[in-house]
Write an enzyme that holds these catalytic residues in place. Structure first.
Site, PDB file in Angstrom:
ATOM      1  N   CYS A 164     -16.340  11.435 -43.519  1.00  0.00           N
ATOM      2  CA  CYS A 164     -17.296  10.748 -44.398  1.00  0.00           C
ATOM      3  C   CYS A 164     -18.403  10.054 -43.620  1.00  0.00           C
ATOM      4  O   CYS A 164     -19.347   9.527 -44.224  1.00  0.00           O
ATOM      5  CB  CYS A 164     -16.572   9.722 -45.258  1.00  0.00           C
ATOM      6  SG  CYS A 164     -15.386  10.488 -46.350  1.00  0.00           S
TER       7      CYS A 164
HETATM    8  N1  COA Z   1      -4.729   9.438 -64.534  1.00  0.00           N
HETATM    9  C1  COA Z   1      -3.962   8.496 -65.102  1.00  0.00           C
HETATM   10  N2  COA Z   1      -3.123   7.720 -64.390  1.00  0.00           N
HETATM   11  C2  COA Z   1      -3.037   7.920 -63.061  1.00  0.00           C
HETATM   12  C3  COA Z   1      -3.806   8.901 -62.405  1.00  0.00           C
HETATM   13  C4  COA Z   1      -4.679   9.675 -63.200  1.00  0.00           C
HETATM   14  N3  COA Z   1      -5.459  10.626 -62.675  1.00  0.00           N
HETATM   15  N4  COA Z   1      -3.511   8.876 -61.097  1.00  0.00           N
HETATM   16  C5  COA Z   1      -2.604   7.906 -60.915  1.00  0.00           C
HETATM   17  N5  COA Z   1      -2.303   7.322 -62.115  1.00  0.00           N
HETATM   18  C6  COA Z   1      -1.345   6.250 -62.380  1.00  0.00           C
HETATM   19  C7  COA Z   1      -0.233   6.199 -61.363  1.00  0.00           C
HETATM   20  O1  COA Z   1       0.792   7.099 -61.693  1.00  0.00           O
HETATM   21  C8  COA Z   1       0.203   4.750 -61.483  1.00  0.00           C
HETATM   22  O2  COA Z   1       1.037   4.617 -62.613  1.00  0.00           O
HETATM   23  P1  COA Z   1       2.271   3.580 -62.606  1.00  0.00           P
HETATM   24  O3  COA Z   1       1.633   2.218 -62.428  1.00  0.00           O
HETATM   25  O4  COA Z   1       2.892   3.789 -63.944  1.00  0.00           O
HETATM   26  O5  COA Z   1       3.116   3.969 -61.440  1.00  0.00           O
HETATM   27  C9  COA Z   1      -1.097   3.999 -61.802  1.00  0.00           C
HETATM   28  O6  COA Z   1      -2.009   4.987 -62.299  1.00  0.00           O
HETATM   29  C10 COA Z   1      -1.700   3.351 -60.596  1.00  0.00           C
HETATM   30  O7  COA Z   1      -1.732   4.285 -59.513  1.00  0.00           O
HETATM   31  P2  COA Z   1      -2.262   3.901 -58.099  1.00  0.00           P
HETATM   32  O8  COA Z   1      -2.108   5.059 -57.173  1.00  0.00           O
HETATM   33  O9  COA Z   1      -1.650   2.609 -57.673  1.00  0.00           O
HETATM   34  O10 COA Z   1      -3.804   3.670 -58.434  1.00  0.00           O
HETATM   35  P3  COA Z   1      -4.900   2.940 -57.606  1.00  0.00           P
HETATM   36  O11 COA Z   1      -5.493   1.898 -58.444  1.00  0.00           O
HETATM   37  O12 COA Z   1      -4.419   2.573 -56.232  1.00  0.00           O
HETATM   38  O13 COA Z   1      -5.987   4.087 -57.442  1.00  0.00           O
HETATM   39  C11 COA Z   1      -6.912   5.727 -55.942  1.00  0.00           C
HETATM   40  C12 COA Z   1      -5.693   5.293 -56.740  1.00  0.00           C
HETATM   41  C13 COA Z   1      -6.598   7.000 -55.178  1.00  0.00           C
HETATM   42  C14 COA Z   1      -8.075   5.966 -56.898  1.00  0.00           C
HETATM   43  C15 COA Z   1      -7.282   4.571 -55.011  1.00  0.00           C
HETATM   44  O14 COA Z   1      -6.178   4.164 -54.264  1.00  0.00           O
HETATM   45  C16 COA Z   1      -8.402   4.945 -54.083  1.00  0.00           C
HETATM   46  O15 COA Z   1      -9.482   5.311 -54.517  1.00  0.00           O
HETATM   47  N6  COA Z   1      -8.195   4.757 -52.789  1.00  0.00           N
HETATM   48  C17 COA Z   1      -9.231   5.029 -51.818  1.00  0.00           C
HETATM   49  C18 COA Z   1      -9.227   6.454 -51.520  1.00  0.00           C
HETATM   50  C19 COA Z   1     -10.604   6.969 -51.212  1.00  0.00           C
HETATM   51  O16 COA Z   1     -11.546   6.715 -51.904  1.00  0.00           O
HETATM   52  N7  COA Z   1     -10.703   7.740 -50.167  1.00  0.00           N
HETATM   53  C20 COA Z   1     -11.894   8.386 -49.789  1.00  0.00           C
HETATM   54  C21 COA Z   1     -12.361   7.991 -48.456  1.00  0.00           C
HETATM   55  S1  COA Z   1     -12.767   6.283 -48.261  1.00  0.00           S
END
Ligand code: COA
Length: 357
Positions: A139
């Site tokens: 990135c």
């Molecule tokens: N639709 C609906 N629900 C979803 C989902 C989707 N597509 N994906 C995950 N969930 C659910 C999970 O199952 C979880 O449910 P639970 O609480 O019942 O267990 C809940 O949503 C929260 O999941 P979580 O993984 O903790 O979400 P988050 O808020 O951490 O967001 C990312 C996940 C991946 C969006 C986030 O961690 C992120 O963006 N991280 C940075 C990654 C990134 O951008 N990388 C690129 C380079 S910097």
């Protein structure tokens, strides 16, 4: 030491556009068909049922509503779930080159330069289709290229160097992975670099200082199998597409980047309160809010840290430059801004900029 400037920028986004609603509809249909096909295994506990995705989750967790893509065709077909692009013969220009040239033409126009004024081109992206003078740092590919190009101009190796970032991220996006299927969009950006005293374009910015960083992490992986995903049996395997541990990335990258930006500002004796704008990597709105809050000392306004995620999604190394391209012309002569990319690698690239005119 010759002072260097970004004398012009350009942006190309493909016309195809996918909303969260369309993406989720296709994904949920894929899930329904998958669970129906494996009903016996799921009922017997030999396999987990796949869970549905949702527009509300995507927007809340990432800030993304839409993304522009090179080929909507195929991506929304639950039986295909990847872009369908016609192959191009060797005599035809590559898609990444076509996108990059469109952005480069704009960058030249905004700098008031012609192609013959350019002495070199660096192509920097997370994925490539052809060989050239290429730079790859996940990135941060674009910011790594900007520092290299600035050094070249400062050393007199070229009078004007173009940095082009054609990011076709949907090539390695796993549309069957609930946690990542929504993150990427495609875009190309371009910047022209010249000695600051020659940069007379209306939106020219002196590169006050640059810093790069890389730290080993296995939390975002790309084994570049997207170049080789022809076997339908394995084309969605982890080694074929980008994978990440999103939560770990979030937790580790936020403090790393905030510290890196503050250290860089400190080395340049610039107080965060002097910054008029932050152009941050565009991967996740919540990461950006936290990083900007740590750097500025207060919650940023949209004016202070613009977000282009809503319309474009994560365009990899092009992201911070898309924000810069769209949200820099309104600032005044002498204003300072801080551009910072971060992500896969991990890598980060920090560039402090001052508006020239
Ligand atoms: N639709 C609906 N629900 C979803 C989902 C989707 N597509 N994906 C995950 N969930 C659910 C999970 O199952 C979880 O449910 P639970 O609480 O019942 O267990 C809940 O949503 C929260 O999941 P979580 O993984 O903790 O979400 P988050 O808020 O951490 O967001 C990312 C996940 C991946 C969006 C986030 O961690 C992120 O963006 N991280 C940075 C990654 C990134 O951008 N990388 C690129 C380079 S910097």
């Amino acid at each position: 030491m010759t002072r260097i400037a970004i004398s012009g920028t350009g942006l190309y986004v493909p016309p195809d556009r996918i909303t969260n609603v369309e993406l989720v509809e296709a994904y949920n249909e894929y899930v329904r068909a998958h669970n129906a096909a494996h009903e016996a295994d799921i009922d017997a506990g030999r396999m987990h049922a796949q869970l549905k995705s949702s527009d509300e989750f995507i927007y809340k967790a990432s800030g993304i509503r839409n993304r522009h893509v090179v080929a909507k065709n195929g991506m929304l077909d639950p039986e295909i779930m990847c872009p369908r692009l016609p192959e191009r013969p060797n005599g035809e220009i590559a898609l990444s080159a076509e996108m990059g040239i469109a952005a480069a033409k704009q960058a030249l126009e905004s700098a008031g330069r012609r192609p013959q004024d350019v002495d070199g081109v660096i192509c920097a992206a997370s994925i490539f289709q052809r060989f050239g003078y290429d730079m790859m740092a996940g990135c941060s590919s674009a910011t790594f290229a900007l520092q290299s190009a600035a050094d070249m101009v400062a050393q007199g190796h070229g009078r004007a160097i173009l940095c082009i970032n054609p990011e076709i991220n949907t090539m390695h996006l796993n549309l069957r992975d609930r946690e990542t299927h929504f993150i990427f969009g495609d875009a190309a950006t371009a910047c022209l670099l010249e000695p600051a005293q020659a940069a007379d374009g209306a939106n020219a910015w002196e590169m006050v200082s640059t810093r790069l960083k890389s730290v080993y992490s296995n939390n975002i992986r790309n084994n570049f199998g997207s170049m080789n995903r022809f076997d339908p049996e394995t084309q969605f395997n982890d080694d074929k597409l980008i994978t990440q541990s999103g939560r770990k990335v979030f937790k580790e990258v936020v403090p790393m980047v905030a510290e890196f930006m503050l250290e860089h500002l400190g080395q340049q004796n610039i107080a965060p309160s002097q910054l008029k704008r932050l152009w941050l990597h565009q991967a996740n709105i919540n990461m950006n809010r936290l990083i900007a809050t740590k750097v500025l000392g207060h919650e940023p306004t949209r004016h202070e840290a613009p977000n282009v995620l809503e319309e474009y999604g994560n365009t990899s190394s092009a992201g911070s430059l898309v924000a810069f391209h769209e949200h820099s012309a309104d600032l005044a002569k002498g204003d300072l801004g801080h551009l910072c990319s971060f992500g896969a690698g991990y890598t980060a690239g920090s560039i402090i900029l001052r508006k020239l005119h």
